[in-house]
Enzyme design. Structure first.
Site, PDB file in Angstrom:
ATOM      1  N   GLY A   1     -75.428 -20.211   6.160  1.00 54.52           N
ATOM      2  CA  GLY A   1     -75.240 -19.079   7.071  1.00 54.52           C
ATOM      3  C   GLY A   1     -75.288 -19.500   8.522  1.00 54.52           C
ATOM      4  N   CYS A   2     -76.228 -20.360   8.850  1.00 66.53           N
ATOM      5  CA  CYS A   2     -76.380 -20.810  10.239  1.00 66.53           C
ATOM      6  C   CYS A   2     -75.201 -21.673  10.660  1.00 66.53           C
ATOM      7  CB  CYS A   2     -77.710 -21.546  10.416  1.00 66.53           C
ATOM      8  SG  CYS A   2     -79.126 -20.455  10.119  1.00 66.53           S
ATOM      9  N   THR A   3     -74.658 -22.448   9.732  1.00 67.43           N
ATOM     10  CA  THR A   3     -73.474 -23.253  10.018  1.00 67.43           C
ATOM     11  C   THR A   3     -72.286 -22.344  10.281  1.00 67.43           C
ATOM     12  OG1 THR A   3     -74.286 -25.114   8.718  1.00 67.43           O
ATOM     13  CG2 THR A   3     -71.894 -25.000   9.079  1.00 67.43           C
TER      14      THR A   3
END
Length: 157
Positions: free
Chosen positions: A47-49
């Site tokens: 998700g952060c990527t």
């Protein structure tokens, strides 16, 4: 745990944090510019990527409109450097290992994760005006589609 939630019009908490390359960045250095400051749970997670790559892919448009983008996580600078290199992230990634800046912005506290209450990083985005005031305080944002909805909110879509 009492949790701070910032609101539009409030002064953005000042900070100086270490960057992925070992330098430092202070909010004060961005006076006169609008800043998109976003907090994410952990570098190199799916998700952060996705969120970081969406910011990267929108960076030229955001920069052209006068915005600087800063990403903040509790990760150590070495991990942030790997993240930036792996995904060609060209905006500053800032390390807040003691979570003091997360807490000042209300981006750390109780949240729901898979239906359970847990304490952790609350994925949040703040738009800060050139005078250091909060324009938008967005808590519990979704990683996917967030940058597109933020651009729409800012009239940039």
């Amino acid at each position: 745990m009492t949790e701070t939630k910032l609101a539009p019009g409030e002064a953005a908490p000042e900070f100086t944090l270490t960057t992925a390359d070992g330098g430092t960045v202070s909010l004060d250095a961005y006076r006169g510019k609008r800043v998109i400051l976003y907090f994410y749970p952990a570098a190199m997670t799916p998700g952060c990527t996705k969120q970081a790559c969406d910011f990267r892919d929108s960076l030229s448009r955001l920069t052209a409109e006068g915005f600087a983008v800063l990403g903040v996580s509790k990760d150590k600078p070495e991990k942030l450097a790997k993240f930036a290199e792996r995904d060609a992230l060209t905006f500053p990634l800032l390390s807040d290992p003691d979570l003091s800046v997360h807490q000042a912005y209300g981006a750390y506290g109780t949240k729901k994760l898979y239906g359970k209450e847990v304490v952790g990083v609350i994925r949040s985005t703040f738009v800060i005006d050139g005078d250091g005031k909060i324009e938008h305080a967005l808590y519990n944002v979704k990683a996917t589609g967030h940058v597109a909805s933020l651009k729409k909110k800012l009239g940039l879509s």
